[in-house]
Design an enzyme around this catalytic site. Structure first.
Site, PDB file in Angstrom:
ATOM      1  N   ASN A 134       1.039  -1.228   0.184  1.00 58.42           N
ATOM      2  CA  ASN A 134       0.168   0.066  -0.102  1.00 58.42           C
ATOM      3  C   ASN A 134       0.865   1.148   0.061  1.00 58.42           C
ATOM      4  OD1 ASN A 134       0.636  -0.531   2.667  1.00 58.42           O
ATOM      5  ND2 ASN A 134      -1.085  -0.005   3.718  1.00 58.42           N
ATOM      6  N   LYS A 157      12.425  -7.647   1.063  1.00 60.55           N
ATOM      7  CA  LYS A 157      11.337  -8.140   0.182  1.00 60.55           C
ATOM      8  C   LYS A 157      10.145  -7.291   0.069  1.00 60.55           C
ATOM      9  CE  LYS A 157       8.024 -10.823   0.588  1.00 60.55           C
ATOM     10  NZ  LYS A 157       7.247 -10.435  -0.732  1.00 60.55           N
ATOM     11  N   PRO A 158       9.999  -6.815  -1.324  1.00 68.14           N
ATOM     12  CA  PRO A 158       8.804  -5.941  -1.497  1.00 68.14           C
ATOM     13  C   PRO A 158       7.705  -6.774  -1.643  1.00 68.14           C
ATOM     14  CG  PRO A 158      10.022  -5.956  -3.406  1.00 68.14           C
ATOM     15  CD  PRO A 158      10.943  -6.387  -2.355  1.00 68.14           C
ATOM     16  N   GLY A 210       2.818  -5.165   7.784  1.00 67.65           N
ATOM     17  CA  GLY A 210       1.633  -5.889   7.470  1.00 67.65           C
ATOM     18  C   GLY A 210       0.962  -6.350   8.607  1.00 67.65           C
ATOM     19  N   SER A 211       0.268  -7.556   8.149  1.00 69.99           N
ATOM     20  CA  SER A 211      -0.860  -8.027   8.905  1.00 69.99           C
ATOM     21  C   SER A 211      -0.368  -8.345  10.297  1.00 69.99           C
ATOM     22  CB  SER A 211      -1.742  -8.953   8.262  1.00 69.99           C
ATOM     23  OG  SER A 211      -0.953 -10.341   8.203  1.00 69.99           O
ATOM     24  N   GLU A 232       5.102  -3.283  12.423  1.00 67.53           N
ATOM     25  CA  GLU A 232       4.135  -2.293  12.468  1.00 67.53           C
ATOM     26  C   GLU A 232       2.906  -3.087  11.816  1.00 67.53           C
ATOM     27  OE1 GLU A 232       1.501  -0.306  10.758  1.00 67.53           O
ATOM     28  OE2 GLU A 232       3.091   0.424   9.264  1.00 67.53           O
ATOM     29  N   LEU A 233       2.159  -3.379  12.586  1.00 66.96           N
ATOM     30  CA  LEU A 233       0.998  -4.543  12.298  1.00 66.96           C
ATOM     31  C   LEU A 233      -0.289  -3.548  11.991  1.00 66.96           C
ATOM     32  CD1 LEU A 233       2.084  -7.065  14.683  1.00 66.96           C
ATOM     33  CD2 LEU A 233       2.906  -6.664  12.241  1.00 66.96           C
TER      34      LEU A 233
END
Length: 465
Positions: A134, A157-158, A210-211, A232-233
């Site tokens: 995002n 790793k994108p 991410g999640s 950072e979730l």
């Protein structure tokens, strides 16, 4: 496994580019190379590292339009937002270029005349990052800049949906003289690359955006080698509108928070909690303003809201809205879709729901889409209870001109980032991160470089002659 993956334009379903997967052996070699590069990069003086970072920022700005177009084509967000993200991304590089020369140690008074105590900071080692689709530019530089500034080597790793922006940024880093093995990019399936990162003896830190479920897995898998982690979730941000709020301003800020990147951000206002005495007026003003937003291809300069990134995200949004309606929510606007699975594009028109309650999935699960669910409260502690009722604690917002109300909300909301009459509180100079299951550590600000540093304590004994 296929040796390539396709990067698709989510606005049209068209193929943008085929990208090669890195093999397991290539990734392992990249990690070893990064480890070796760390030994040299960490010894480079801080002023030289700072100068190289400033050069990286400058060359990104010189290529701003090209990078923004790549981002919009692979991500779908409006071009004006992509241009803003490029500037946001370089603001992290600029900030940490300055922080590189301000990594201070200290001396501590000893408890005896025969000792001297010195505390120093040194880079942690090779850092492995996994970044989301995002914000493919800013989420990478927010990690790479402090890592490089501290003297760490960096490998990323994108997301498979949006690798091209990251690859271009790293190409530019090499162009200005940052060693190729000091900042690297690898492409692969998330679980497979994640396992290589967490298992590697060379990696000393994992940083992930991410999640929450994936973050928990990375934390568990990092335990065997006792890696440092920054996470950072997920978030499920509440936005509280108090009885005395400036409603026109609150509406403007709600839209700013909610609809950026079509609502596909971790700090979007996902639960709008309005005092019952003003909910009618607020809802009317908000619906009128949201109705003016334009949905379309991000390359169209009039577009405000682009596509949903993929079918999985689209189906979750549809499911949440359907569940809310079935449980009694009223649709004030939207619940309209322009999607074609065969063509490969999924658009959700901005939707405003009223009479939402906590039994609905949309109030419990993170929403990644342009949906505004509105619920009400009577007493302030009721609003706080609703806001704090999920496992998430990333961002929260509230609108009031009463300092007593504002202070109470600040003190009682369990969130790492809070906007008081502010729908856009993020910035390179401030600490970004969450509480509860929304993460560990902070990114940005002076706090953001600390997770890339080890503290070393030296006690020097001596004898009087």
């Amino acid at each position: 496994m296929s040796t390539q993956f396709k990067v698709m334009n989510p606005a049209t379903g068209e193929l943008v580019k085929k990208v090669n997967y890195n093999t397991k052996e290539e990734i392992k070699q990249a990690l070893e190379n990064g480890h070796c590069a760390f030994k040299k990069w960490s010894k480079l003086n801080a002023h030289t590292r700072s100068k190289l970072l400033k050069g990286w920022s400058q060359i990104i700005q010189e290529n701003k339009e090209e990078i923004a177009e790549v981002m919009t084509i692979e991500n779908g967000k409006p071009l004006k937002e992509s241009l803003g993200e490029v500037t946001y991304a370089t603001s992290y590089i600029d900030w940490y270029a300055e922080e590189a020369i301000r990594i201070y140690g200290r001396t501590i008074p000893a408890s005896t005349e025969t000792k001297r105590i010195v505390v120093t900071k040194q880079p942690i080692g090779l850092v492995a990052a996994i970044t989301p689709w995002n914000f493919p530019a800013a989420m990478m530089t927010r990690k790479a800049a402090p890592a490089l500034a501290a003297g760490c080597a960096f490998i990323v790793k994108p997301a498979e949906e949006t690798p091209l922006t990251t690859m271009k940024l790293i190409e530019l880093a090499h162009e200005v003289g940052i060693p190729k093995d000091a900042i690297q990019c690898v492409n692969g399936k998330g679980p497979e690359v994640g396992a290589l990162f967490t298992d590697s003896e060379y990696v000393r830190k994992i940083t992930f955006t991410g999640s929450t479920p994936v973050g928990k897995s990375l934390i568990r898998n990092s335990a065997d080698t006792v890696k440092h982690v920054t996470m950072e979730l997920g978030g499920h941000a509440p936005l509280i509108v108090a009885e005395d709020a400036d409603l026109d301003f609150a509406v403007t800020q709600t839209i700013l928070s909610k609809f950026r990147n079509a609502g596909q951000t971790c700090v979007c206002a996902n639960r709008v909690i309005v005092h019952e005495s003003i909910v009618g007026v607020f809802s009317e003003k908000l619906t009128e303003a949201v109705n003016r937003l334009k949905v379309g291809n991000g390359m169209d300069e009039e577009t405000d809201i682009g596509p949903i990134i993929h079918e999985k995200g689209f189906l979750k949004i549809v499911s949440q809205v359907k569940d809310a309606i079935e449980k009694g929510a009223e649709v004030l606007l939207g619940n309209k879709y322009n999607a074609d699975k065969e063509q490969g594009y999924f658009f959700v028109h901005p939707t405003v729901l009223k009479n939402v309650d906590t039994t609905m999935n949309i109030m419990q699960e993170e929403t990644f889409g342009p949906i505004v669910p509105i619920t009400t409260f009577k007493e302030l502690d009721e609003a706080v209870d609703i806001a704090n009722s999920t496992p998430y604690g990333l961002a929260a917002y509230f609108f009031t001109n009463d300092y007593k109300v504002g202070t109470y909300l600040h003190d009682h909301l369990d969130f790492g980032i809070i906007g008081w009459n502010d729908g856009a509180p993020s910035g390179a100079h401030v600490p970004f991160g969450g509480m509860k299951e929304s993460g560990l550590g902070r990114e940005g600000g002076s706090e953001g470089i600390e997770p890339y540093l080890e503290t070393k304590y030296l006690s020097i004994g001596h004898y009087d002659q």
